[in-house]
Write a protein that holds these residues in place. Structure first.
Motif, PDB file in Angstrom:
ATOM      1  N   TRP A   1      24.115 -18.582  18.809  1.00 43.07           N
ATOM      2  CA  TRP A   1      24.103 -17.130  18.673  1.00 43.07           C
ATOM      3  C   TRP A   1      22.911 -16.670  19.516  1.00 43.07           C
ATOM      4  CZ3 TRP A   1      27.805 -14.507  16.835  1.00 43.07           C
ATOM      5  CH2 TRP A   1      28.615 -14.743  15.900  1.00 43.07           C
ATOM      6  N   THR A   2      22.938 -15.368  20.217  1.00 41.51           N
ATOM      7  CA  THR A   2      22.321 -14.984  20.997  1.00 41.51           C
ATOM      8  C   THR A   2      22.216 -13.469  20.715  1.00 41.51           C
ATOM      9  OG1 THR A   2      23.223 -14.800  23.051  1.00 41.51           O
ATOM     10  CG2 THR A   2      21.906 -16.608  22.562  1.00 41.51           C
ATOM     11  N   THR A   3      21.165 -12.655  20.998  1.00 37.59           N
ATOM     12  CA  THR A   3      21.194 -11.197  20.679  1.00 37.59           C
ATOM     13  C   THR A   3      20.172 -10.532  21.863  1.00 37.59           C
ATOM     14  OG1 THR A   3      20.978  -9.091  19.471  1.00 37.59           O
ATOM     15  CG2 THR A   3      19.502 -11.127  19.087  1.00 37.59           C
ATOM     16  N   LEU A   4      20.201  -9.178  22.243  1.00 41.04           N
ATOM     17  CA  LEU A   4      19.488  -8.573  23.067  1.00 41.04           C
ATOM     18  C   LEU A   4      18.545  -7.756  22.277  1.00 41.04           C
ATOM     19  CD1 LEU A   4      21.658  -7.699  26.218  1.00 41.04           C
ATOM     20  CD2 LEU A   4      20.134  -9.639  26.030  1.00 41.04           C
ATOM     21  N   GLY A   5      18.786  -7.531  21.066  1.00 43.45           N
ATOM     22  CA  GLY A   5      18.184  -6.671  20.016  1.00 43.45           C
ATOM     23  C   GLY A   5      17.008  -7.452  19.575  1.00 43.45           C
ATOM     24  N   THR A   6      16.476  -6.975  18.500  1.00 42.90           N
ATOM     25  CA  THR A   6      15.231  -7.382  17.750  1.00 42.90           C
ATOM     26  C   THR A   6      15.635  -8.141  16.468  1.00 42.90           C
ATOM     27  OG1 THR A   6      14.849  -5.388  16.976  1.00 42.90           O
ATOM     28  CG2 THR A   6      13.784  -5.832  18.864  1.00 42.90           C
TER      29      THR A   6
ATOM     30  N   LEU B   1      26.701 -13.617  10.298  1.00 40.56           N
ATOM     31  CA  LEU B   1      27.551 -14.047  11.542  1.00 40.56           C
ATOM     32  C   LEU B   1      28.602 -14.897  11.149  1.00 40.56           C
ATOM     33  CD1 LEU B   1      24.926 -13.523  14.204  1.00 40.56           C
ATOM     34  CD2 LEU B   1      26.192 -11.816  13.241  1.00 40.56           C
ATOM     35  N   THR B   2      29.935 -14.733  11.782  1.00 37.17           N
ATOM     36  CA  THR B   2      30.783 -16.000  11.717  1.00 37.17           C
ATOM     37  C   THR B   2      31.305 -16.027  12.851  1.00 37.17           C
ATOM     38  OG1 THR B   2      31.284 -15.325   9.392  1.00 37.17           O
ATOM     39  CG2 THR B   2      32.919 -16.658  10.620  1.00 37.17           C
TER      40      THR B   2
ATOM     41  N   PRO C   1      27.783 -21.650  13.383  1.00 38.23           N
ATOM     42  CA  PRO C   1      28.703 -20.639  13.465  1.00 38.23           C
ATOM     43  C   PRO C   1      28.731 -19.791  12.481  1.00 38.23           C
ATOM     44  CG  PRO C   1      29.824 -23.190  13.397  1.00 38.23           C
ATOM     45  CD  PRO C   1      28.351 -23.132  13.129  1.00 38.23           C
ATOM     46  N   ASN C   2      28.042 -20.030  11.151  1.00 36.62           N
ATOM     47  CA  ASN C   2      27.798 -18.984  10.288  1.00 36.62           C
ATOM     48  C   ASN C   2      26.192 -18.941  10.023  1.00 36.62           C
ATOM     49  OD1 ASN C   2      30.647 -18.870   9.760  1.00 36.62           O
ATOM     50  ND2 ASN C   2      30.659 -20.596   8.590  1.00 36.62           N
ATOM     51  N   SER C   3      25.614 -18.010  10.488  1.00 34.43           N
ATOM     52  CA  SER C   3      24.223 -17.895  10.801  1.00 34.43           C
ATOM     53  C   SER C   3      23.952 -16.497   9.882  1.00 34.43           C
ATOM     54  CB  SER C   3      23.780 -17.947  11.790  1.00 34.43           C
ATOM     55  OG  SER C   3      22.239 -17.621  11.756  1.00 34.43           O
TER      56      SER C   3
END
Length: 207
Positions: free
Chosen positions: A140-145, A128-129, A154-156
């Motif tokens: 960074w967050t996500t609703l996924g798994t 991710l950038t 920032p760059n993960s």
């Protein structure tokens, strides 16, 4: 309140003399201000002080902001700086004075952006950038798994992506300010292709 006149008289038979003294009393005063919530990227505000019952009031500051009407309890201010901006409301009545402070905190506005990631075939990891914040921090967050390796970077990297769309959000926060941007990583499941051998044919032109 005001002037109180007293006379001292000395008498000796037919002789007398007197002298006056005046005691002036100024009414005590109070000063108060109304708190102002922290602001995001807004560099103007309205100060609110009490209206004096006695005497007059004046706004002052040690900062660089401009006070529109220093003598008004309710005065606009402009040119606020990032961080804390402190203003003092001073009420004066002769020898009496009182003051109260109010601080306006301004957080610098932030932006968030992400870099598009092309669709992937059978690859369940990605990088991710997001933009590097000039102010505040990002996450960074996500609703996924999927697993985000370093949410604050920032760059993960991410792993454990699912087939289809995987949505990630980069949120930049600075005090009362926040901004976010999304990026979707689309993964297509790998496919296979196979054929069944056909033996050689003698003068047969169909199969």
């Amino acid at each position: 309140d005001g002037n109180n006149l007293f006379t001292w008289t000395v008498t000796n038979g037919t002789c007398s003399a007197n002298a006056n003294v005046t005691v002036h009393v100024d009414h005590t005063v109070t000063a108060s201000t109304t708190p102002i919530p922290a602001q995001c990227g807004v560099y103007t505000a309205t100060l609110t002080g009490n209206t004096p019952s006695f005497g007059t009031g004046a706004w002052t500051t040690l900062g660089t902001a401009t006070i529109t009407t220093p003598s008004s309890p309710n005065s606009g201010v402009s040119g606020l700086s990032d961080g804390d901006n402190t203003f003092t409301w001073t009420v004066t009545n002769g020898t009496c004075s009182a003051n109260a402070n109010v601080t306006i905190h301004v957080d610098h506005a932030v932006t968030a952006s992400t870099t598009t990631i092309p669709a992937q075939c059978g690859i369940y990891t990605a990088t991710l950038t997001g933009n590097t914040p000039s102010y505040g921090t990002g996450a960074w967050t996500t609703l996924g798994t999927a697993t985000i390796t370093t949410p604050s970077a920032p760059n993960s990297g991410v792993s454990g992506l699912s087939d289809g769309n995987n949505l990630f959000t980069w949120t930049v926060t600075n005090g009362t300010c926040s901004a976010n941007a999304n990026v979707t990583v689309h993964v297509d499941h790998t496919v296979t292709a196979s054929t069944t051998p056909i033996p050689a044919q003698c003068s047969i032109y169909t199969a």
